[in-house]
Design an enzyme around this catalytic site. Structure first.
Site, PDB file in Angstrom:
ATOM      1  N   SER A 135     -25.659   0.706  39.014  1.00 47.62           N
ATOM      2  CA  SER A 135     -25.663   2.168  38.370  1.00 47.62           C
ATOM      3  C   SER A 135     -27.288   2.681  38.748  1.00 47.62           C
ATOM      4  O   SER A 135     -28.190   1.635  38.803  1.00 47.62           O
ATOM      5  CB  SER A 135     -25.433   2.086  36.940  1.00 47.62           C
ATOM      6  OG  SER A 135     -26.078   3.480  36.451  1.00 47.62           O
ATOM      7  N   TYR A 148     -25.842  -0.930  27.880  1.00 48.13           N
ATOM      8  CA  TYR A 148     -24.876  -0.763  29.285  1.00 48.13           C
ATOM      9  C   TYR A 148     -26.100  -0.707  30.110  1.00 48.13           C
ATOM     10  O   TYR A 148     -25.997  -1.322  31.279  1.00 48.13           O
ATOM     11  CB  TYR A 148     -24.407   0.801  29.267  1.00 48.13           C
ATOM     12  CG  TYR A 148     -23.888   1.237  30.546  1.00 48.13           C
ATOM     13  CD1 TYR A 148     -22.353   0.796  31.171  1.00 48.13           C
ATOM     14  CD2 TYR A 148     -24.433   1.846  31.260  1.00 48.13           C
ATOM     15  CE1 TYR A 148     -21.938   1.137  32.123  1.00 48.13           C
ATOM     16  CE2 TYR A 148     -24.055   2.294  32.556  1.00 48.13           C
ATOM     17  CZ  TYR A 148     -22.881   1.979  32.778  1.00 48.13           C
ATOM     18  OH  TYR A 148     -22.301   2.429  34.112  1.00 48.13           O
TER      19      TYR A 148
HETATM   20  N1  LIG Z   1     -19.191   7.352  36.023  1.00 52.15           N
HETATM   21  C1  LIG Z   1     -20.367   7.004  36.386  1.00 52.15           C
HETATM   22  O1  LIG Z   1     -21.106   7.963  35.834  1.00 52.15           O
HETATM   23  C2  LIG Z   1     -20.811   5.614  36.376  1.00 52.15           C
HETATM   24  C3  LIG Z   1     -22.264   5.672  37.085  1.00 52.15           C
HETATM   25  C4  LIG Z   1     -22.902   4.404  37.357  1.00 52.15           C
HETATM   26  C5  LIG Z   1     -22.001   3.321  37.456  1.00 52.15           C
HETATM   27  N2  LIG Z   1     -20.785   3.408  36.924  1.00 52.15           N
HETATM   28  C6  LIG Z   1     -19.953   2.090  37.136  1.00 52.15           C
HETATM   29  O2  LIG Z   1     -18.739   2.266  37.826  1.00 52.15           O
HETATM   30  C7  LIG Z   1     -17.795   1.365  37.418  1.00 52.15           C
HETATM   31  C8  LIG Z   1     -16.579   2.064  37.153  1.00 52.15           C
HETATM   32  O3  LIG Z   1     -16.505   3.055  36.250  1.00 52.15           O
HETATM   33  P1  LIG Z   1     -15.855   4.321  36.239  1.00 52.15           P
HETATM   34  O4  LIG Z   1     -17.023   5.319  35.852  1.00 52.15           O
HETATM   35  O5  LIG Z   1     -15.204   4.482  37.120  1.00 52.15           O
HETATM   36  O6  LIG Z   1     -15.022   4.270  34.759  1.00 52.15           O
HETATM   37  P2  LIG Z   1     -13.527   4.133  34.342  1.00 52.15           P
HETATM   38  O7  LIG Z   1     -12.829   5.189  35.053  1.00 52.15           O
HETATM   39  O8  LIG Z   1     -13.763   4.032  32.920  1.00 52.15           O
HETATM   40  O9  LIG Z   1     -13.407   2.752  35.099  1.00 52.15           O
HETATM   41  C9  LIG Z   1     -13.614   1.477  34.650  1.00 52.15           C
HETATM   42  C10 LIG Z   1     -12.355   0.637  35.173  1.00 52.15           C
HETATM   43  O10 LIG Z   1     -12.628  -0.729  34.596  1.00 52.15           O
HETATM   44  C11 LIG Z   1     -11.375  -1.288  34.104  1.00 52.15           C
HETATM   45  N3  LIG Z   1     -11.720  -2.225  33.119  1.00 52.15           N
HETATM   46  C12 LIG Z   1     -12.728  -2.107  32.111  1.00 52.15           C
HETATM   47  N4  LIG Z   1     -12.506  -3.166  31.242  1.00 52.15           N
HETATM   48  C13 LIG Z   1     -11.985  -3.874  31.923  1.00 52.15           C
HETATM   49  C14 LIG Z   1     -11.238  -5.354  31.399  1.00 52.15           C
HETATM   50  N5  LIG Z   1     -11.769  -6.083  30.356  1.00 52.15           N
HETATM   51  N6  LIG Z   1     -10.458  -6.105  32.210  1.00 52.15           N
HETATM   52  C15 LIG Z   1     -10.057  -5.376  33.549  1.00 52.15           C
HETATM   53  N7  LIG Z   1     -10.467  -3.984  33.781  1.00 52.15           N
HETATM   54  C16 LIG Z   1     -11.186  -3.517  33.065  1.00 52.15           C
HETATM   55  C17 LIG Z   1     -10.576  -0.148  33.473  1.00 52.15           C
HETATM   56  O11 LIG Z   1      -9.196  -0.343  33.552  1.00 52.15           O
HETATM   57  P3  LIG Z   1      -8.558  -0.462  32.062  1.00 52.15           P
HETATM   58  O12 LIG Z   1      -9.024   0.025  30.953  1.00 52.15           O
HETATM   59  O13 LIG Z   1      -7.339  -0.418  32.376  1.00 52.15           O
HETATM   60  O14 LIG Z   1      -8.722  -2.079  31.867  1.00 52.15           O
HETATM   61  C18 LIG Z   1     -10.922   1.027  34.642  1.00 52.15           C
HETATM   62  O15 LIG Z   1     -10.172   1.155  35.387  1.00 52.15           O
HETATM   63  C19 LIG Z   1     -18.419   0.673  36.190  1.00 52.15           C
HETATM   64  O16 LIG Z   1     -18.985  -0.416  36.420  1.00 52.15           O
HETATM   65  C20 LIG Z   1     -19.284   1.755  35.930  1.00 52.15           C
HETATM   66  O17 LIG Z   1     -20.497   1.123  35.036  1.00 52.15           O
HETATM   67  C21 LIG Z   1     -20.161   4.512  36.489  1.00 52.15           C
END
Ligand SMILES: NC(=O)c1ccc[n+]([C@@H]2O[C@H](COP(=O)([O-])OP(=O)(O)OC[C@H]3O[C@@H](n4cnc5c(N)ncnc54)[C@H](OP(=O)(O)O)[C@@H]3O)[C@@H](O)[C@H]2O)c1
Length: 241
Positions: A135, A148
């Site tokens: 991130s 986080y």
């Molecule tokens: N969106 C942003 O602003 C942003 C910015 C920087 C970095 N990121 C990073 O990008 C990555 C994806 O995040 P996103 O923004 O796409 O959010 P998201 O839509 O909430 O995706 C997170 C995914 O992780 C899975 N997950 C969470 N806990 C889990 C567990 N215990 N076991 C298996 N799967 C799990 C969730 O699936 P289930 O809930 O079905 O398990 C979901 O598909 C993360 O690492 C996040 O930190 C996001």
């Protein structure tokens, strides 16, 4: 990495950034396996992209991480790309009652799980690439999401070492560094004001084609290249009121 003809496991590949990666890698002619806890969300992706292979898995459970690896080794021993994308984000203060429990689940999901998966999957003879999703907050934290932010700084630091450590195995390590994007991370609606995953995916695939190993977009490119005084100024500005 070659953008086509890979077999790729994307953790959390059924929503948000993971889903964007899933869709694009399928379009680029790859076989994509996705895992997550919610069966209905995995099934929705399968309905949209029939070629996708789904696996229910809670990555916070050590035994489920091992079971996922054993299942891949048994059924997809030609897997060559691991994408550590799954993550959670808790808006919590250190003085909140639930802080300790919340902190443990964030550290487990965002740090323990990808590090453990990496140590397992590099045993696959076919593995050529590990991609870690960190991130822009890895460079300068946001105090409303203190754990986080720290997990992402940890994961970036580990990723830099991992790149060095895996050279001898000829495994490439690519860091995906998103800025805030419009996903459901941290709760529905919290990220609505931010850029779309679709625009982000277009940008990072251009960088993959150029052979970059730190993939950025918008403000995460700025943070990656910022000096220490610039990062301090950014932190102060972000927390000024
Ligand atoms: N969106 C942003 O602003 C942003 C910015 C920087 C970095 N990121 C990073 O990008 C990555 C994806 O995040 P996103 O923004 O796409 O959010 P998201 O839509 O909430 O995706 C997170 C995914 O992780 C899975 N997950 C969470 N806990 C889990 C567990 N215990 N076991 C298996 N799967 C799990 C969730 O699936 P289930 O809930 O079905 O398990 C979901 O598909 C993360 O690492 C996040 O930190 C996001």
């Amino acid at each position: 990495m070659n953008l086509s003809n890979n077999k790729i496991l994307i953790t959390g590949g059924a929503s948000g950034i993971g889903l964007g990666l899933t869709q694009r890698f399928i379009e680029e002619n790859n076989t994509v396996i996705i895992c997550g806890r919610r069966e209905s969300v995995l099934n929705d992706v399968k309905a949209q992209f029939p070629s996708v292979i789904t696996k229910i898995c809670d990555l916070t459970v050590e035994a489920e991480r091992i079971a996922l690896y054993e299942w891949v080794k048994e059924n997809h021993s030609d897997l060559n790309v691991l994408i550590n994308n799954a993550g959670i984000q808790k808006w919590v203060s250190v003085s909140d009652a639930g802080f300790y429990e919340s902190m443990k689940s964030e550290i487990n999901t965002n740090i323990e799980a990808p590090l453990h998966l990496t140590s397992l999957f590099i045993e696959l003879k076919s593995l050529t690439t590990v991609m870690n999703v960190t991130s822009g907050l890895a460079f300068s934290p946001f105090a409303k999401i203190p754990v986080y932010s720290a997990t992402k700084a940890f994961f970036r630091s580990f990723t830099l070492s991992l790149r060095h450590l895996l050279k001898e195995k000829n495994i490439e390590v690519i860091e995906i560094i998103p800025p805030a994007l419009n996903t459901d991370l941290g709760g529905v609606g919290l990220h609505d004001a931010h850029p779309s995953v679709a625009d982000f995916i277009v940008a990072i695939f251009e960088q993959l084609k150029e052979g970059r190993n730190e993939l950025t977009f918008g403000t995460s490119e700025t943070r990656l290249n910022a000096s220490v005084p610039e990062l301090k100024a950014h932190f102060e500005a972000l927390h000024s009121n």
